[in-house]
Design a protein around this motif. Structure first.
Motif, PDB file in Angstrom:
ATOM      1  N   THR A  87       0.860  -1.179   0.000  1.00  0.00           N
ATOM      2  CA  THR A  87       0.000   0.000   0.000  1.00  0.00           C
ATOM      3  C   THR A  87       0.902   1.236   0.000  1.00  0.00           C
ATOM      4  O   THR A  87       2.107   1.136  -0.183  1.00  0.00           O
ATOM      5  CB  THR A  87      -0.934  -0.008   1.210  1.00  0.00           C
ATOM      6  N   GLY A  88       0.302   2.398   0.217  1.00  0.00           N
ATOM      7  CA  GLY A  88       1.057   3.635   0.120  1.00  0.00           C
ATOM      8  C   GLY A  88       1.383   4.251   1.463  1.00  0.00           C
ATOM      9  O   GLY A  88       1.160   3.661   2.527  1.00  0.00           O
ATOM     10  N   PRO A  89       1.915   5.470   1.445  1.00  0.00           N
ATOM     11  CA  PRO A  89       2.322   6.136   2.679  1.00  0.00           C
ATOM     12  C   PRO A  89       1.162   6.453   3.614  1.00  0.00           C
ATOM     13  O   PRO A  89       1.354   6.540   4.827  1.00  0.00           O
ATOM     14  CB  PRO A  89       3.006   7.413   2.190  1.00  0.00           C
ATOM     15  N   LEU A  90      -0.056   6.623   3.073  1.00  0.00           N
ATOM     16  CA  LEU A  90      -1.183   6.936   3.948  1.00  0.00           C
ATOM     17  C   LEU A  90      -1.554   5.743   4.817  1.00  0.00           C
ATOM     18  O   LEU A  90      -2.038   5.914   5.943  1.00  0.00           O
ATOM     19  CB  LEU A  90      -2.391   7.384   3.118  1.00  0.00           C
ATOM     20  N   ALA A  91      -1.322   4.526   4.327  1.00  0.00           N
ATOM     21  CA  ALA A  91      -1.560   3.337   5.147  1.00  0.00           C
ATOM     22  C   ALA A  91      -0.584   3.298   6.319  1.00  0.00           C
ATOM     23  O   ALA A  91      -0.964   2.987   7.459  1.00  0.00           O
ATOM     24  CB  ALA A  91      -1.437   2.073   4.295  1.00  0.00           C
ATOM     25  N   THR A  92       0.663   3.609   6.045  1.00  0.00           N
ATOM     26  CA  THR A  92       1.651   3.671   7.126  1.00  0.00           C
ATOM     27  C   THR A  92       1.276   4.730   8.145  1.00  0.00           C
ATOM     28  O   THR A  92       1.415   4.537   9.363  1.00  0.00           O
ATOM     29  CB  THR A  92       3.038   3.970   6.543  1.00  0.00           C
ATOM     30  N   MET A  93       0.784   5.858   7.662  1.00  0.00           N
ATOM     31  CA  MET A  93       0.360   6.933   8.556  1.00  0.00           C
ATOM     32  C   MET A  93      -0.795   6.480   9.437  1.00  0.00           C
ATOM     33  O   MET A  93      -0.819   6.773  10.651  1.00  0.00           O
ATOM     34  CB  MET A  93      -0.038   8.153   7.716  1.00  0.00           C
ATOM     35  N   LEU A  94      -1.755   5.748   8.862  1.00  0.00           N
ATOM     36  CA  LEU A  94      -2.889   5.258   9.647  1.00  0.00           C
ATOM     37  C   LEU A  94      -2.431   4.260  10.694  1.00  0.00           C
ATOM     38  O   LEU A  94      -2.915   4.273  11.837  1.00  0.00           O
ATOM     39  CB  LEU A  94      -3.926   4.616   8.730  1.00  0.00           C
ATOM     40  N   LEU A 108     -14.802   3.302   8.665  1.00  0.00           N
ATOM     41  CA  LEU A 108     -14.713   4.367   7.667  1.00  0.00           C
ATOM     42  C   LEU A 108     -16.080   4.606   7.051  1.00  0.00           C
ATOM     43  O   LEU A 108     -16.680   3.688   6.487  1.00  0.00           O
ATOM     44  CB  LEU A 108     -13.708   3.977   6.575  1.00  0.00           C
ATOM     45  N   TRP A 109     -16.561   5.835   7.157  1.00  0.00           N
ATOM     46  CA  TRP A 109     -17.867   6.188   6.604  1.00  0.00           C
ATOM     47  C   TRP A 109     -17.755   7.104   5.381  1.00  0.00           C
ATOM     48  O   TRP A 109     -18.536   6.980   4.452  1.00  0.00           O
ATOM     49  CB  TRP A 109     -18.718   6.876   7.664  1.00  0.00           C
ATOM     50  N   ARG A 168      -3.287  14.970  10.536  1.00  0.00           N
ATOM     51  CA  ARG A 168      -4.533  15.689  10.797  1.00  0.00           C
ATOM     52  C   ARG A 168      -5.373  15.807   9.527  1.00  0.00           C
ATOM     53  O   ARG A 168      -6.595  15.640   9.550  1.00  0.00           O
ATOM     54  CB  ARG A 168      -4.207  17.081  11.354  1.00  0.00           C
ATOM     55  N   ILE A 169      -4.703  16.081   8.407  1.00  0.00           N
ATOM     56  CA  ILE A 169      -5.425  16.175   7.133  1.00  0.00           C
ATOM     57  C   ILE A 169      -6.039  14.834   6.771  1.00  0.00           C
ATOM     58  O   ILE A 169      -7.193  14.742   6.341  1.00  0.00           O
ATOM     59  CB  ILE A 169      -4.476  16.668   6.023  1.00  0.00           C
ATOM     60  N   LEU A 170      -5.255  13.752   6.923  1.00  0.00           N
ATOM     61  CA  LEU A 170      -5.756  12.419   6.577  1.00  0.00           C
ATOM     62  C   LEU A 170      -6.961  12.047   7.424  1.00  0.00           C
ATOM     63  O   LEU A 170      -8.009  11.617   6.901  1.00  0.00           O
ATOM     64  CB  LEU A 170      -4.643  11.383   6.763  1.00  0.00           C
ATOM     65  N   MET A 171      -6.854  12.184   8.739  1.00  0.00           N
ATOM     66  CA  MET A 171      -7.899  11.697   9.628  1.00  0.00           C
ATOM     67  C   MET A 171      -9.140  12.590   9.593  1.00  0.00           C
ATOM     68  O   MET A 171     -10.270  12.086   9.588  1.00  0.00           O
ATOM     69  CB  MET A 171      -7.370  11.609  11.062  1.00  0.00           C
TER      70      MET A 171
END
Length: 433
Positions: free
Chosen positions: A105-112, A139-140, A314-317
């Protein structure tokens, strides 16, 4: 007449001109995209910054400037440039419904995964060998394929006054003592860096994902981190930010190519000028030049680089995922954590429980084969996980277990399954995924 020059009788010279172009490049590159994360900072980059060679190279690659990127045939700036996190690879993702696997997966998965690691943990009683966490993310929100998330405002721009003050002070002091080589180089370097920040600040910070057609459905499923299963519950579009999403910078106008190319040339000239003129300065001036670089390096490393990660989280979540609900449970064994994950995804898994258990626990010995079949049958039939009969030696002998060691292992992992079932009944029995 200038004041008496400090260290005027010293014959020692600091040959720092070449080092100034390279040292600190990692910190400078790490925050290069920060005019977008700290949107108000684009006007606050007027200070002497280290790493001019690498910055010139990176800007040249973004503009597809052939001097830096001879492999590029096109001279047009790409419409989108990935943020520096693009090189990060995320954990594998498995779909609960189809069993299909995304190996990376990508960097956002690591961030999560990092965000889930900070959630308050519920400790689950049971057998202990190697602790394993299960984080459940509901996730909604279904974000569009291309979005421009709101960039939060921060107070770090005011702290940029510190390296700017250091740059101004060192240039004034060197001018007072008549070291015009160092004075001119400090001010020229501040001009180049300030223009580079200003140009990059005109791009738009965006989020995007692409769901290929005619591929397996990657809706609810799990990420497998080193010490945790991160269970994602949602539609394919809701899960897409984690499995396929990324942050990027988007250039709206073709004229951006000329500005980025100009910045690349300016930063390259800064590097060459430092090679030529800094060695002409005196020892005190060279020391002041180093001081201005250290101030900006400390600002990048200690303030901006740390703030970048927290702002992207913060942007991701908040903006991309829309504030998902997070829960985290800690089990004493991987077996219990795997069974609990299957229970959390039971609606998506359907009747194919055994295959998902084998994906989570790939051990393929006779004991584990019997365990997979036994546990999967009860889960698929929606029966409670109580194994009084299965723990008896006579039943086990009838199902191909031949030694007491196998019997003991089988009883232990059945107990782990019971632990997971009771934890599910206590915490998640009303959840649908």
């Amino acid at each position: 007449m200038p004041p008496l020059y400090p260290l005027r009788n010293s014959t020692f010279s600091l040959d720092i001109s070449s080092l100034a172009g390279f040292l600190g490049a990692d910190a400078a590159l790490a925050v290069m995209m920060l005019p977008h994360l700290h949107a108000q900072r684009r006007w606050w980059g007027w200070y002497n910054c280290p790493g001019s060679y690498h910055l010139a190279k990176r800007y040249g690659q973004m503009a597809r400037f052939r001097f830096w990127s001879p492999s590029y045939r096109s001279a047009a700036v790409p419409q989108e440039v990935a943020v520096e996190l693009e090189g990060v690879t995320g954990p594998a993702y498995t779909s609960a419904q189809s069993g299909a696997v995304l190996p990376r997966t990508g960097p956002l998965a690591t961030m999560l995964v990092d965000v889930c690691a900070e959630v308050e943990t519920v400790e689950v009683d049971g057998r202990h060998s190697d602790a394993m966490d299960v984080a459940i993310v509901r996730l909604w929100r279904e974000p569009p394929a291309l979005d421009c998330p709101r960039v939060p405002r921060t107070h770090s721009r005011w702290l940029s006054a510190l390296p700017m003050l250091a740059t101004l002070s060192t240039s004034i002091v060197c001018g007072i003592y008549g070291d015009w080589f160092i004075t001119s180089m400090v001010l020229f370097s501040a001009l180049c860096h300030g223009l580079a920040c200003l140009v990059m600040g005109n791009a738009t910070f965006t989020y995007q994902h692409h769901i290929p057609h005619q591929t397996a459905c990657f809706a609810s499923g799990w990420l497998e981190a080193p010490k945790a299963f991160v269970v994602l519950c949602g539609t394919e579009t809701a899960v897409a930010p984690i499995t396929r999403g990324r942050f990027s910078l988007r250039f709206e106008h073709s004229k951006e190519r000329y500005y980025i190319t100009l910045c690349s040339i300016l930063l390259g000239l800064q590097f060459l000028a430092q090679l030529l003129f800094v060695p002409q300065g005196k020892l005190f001036g060279q020391t002041m030049f180093i001081a201005s670089l250290v101030a900006s390096w400390a600002y990048h490393r200690l303030i901006l680089a740390r703030g970048k990660e927290s702002i992207q989280r913060r942007i991701l979540m908040a903006d991309v995922l829309g504030g998902p609900q997070l829960q985290r449970y800690r089990f004493g064994t991987r077996t219990a954590a795997a069974v609990f994950s299957v229970f959390a995804l039971r609606e998506a898994v359907g009747m194919d429980v055994e295959a998902r258990l084998k994906a989570l626990l790939p051990t393929d010995t006779p004991v584990w084969q019997l365990w997979h079949a036994t546990v999967a049958h009860k889960i698929a039939q929606k029966q409670p996980l109580c194994f009084e009969k299965e723990k008896q030696w006579e039943w086990q002998k009838m199902h191909s277990l031949s030694t007491k060691n196998e019997s003991l292992l089988f009883a232990d992992i059945l107990q782990d399954a019971e632990t997971a079932y009771y934890a599910y009944c206590e915490h998640l029995s009303g959840m649908k995924c």
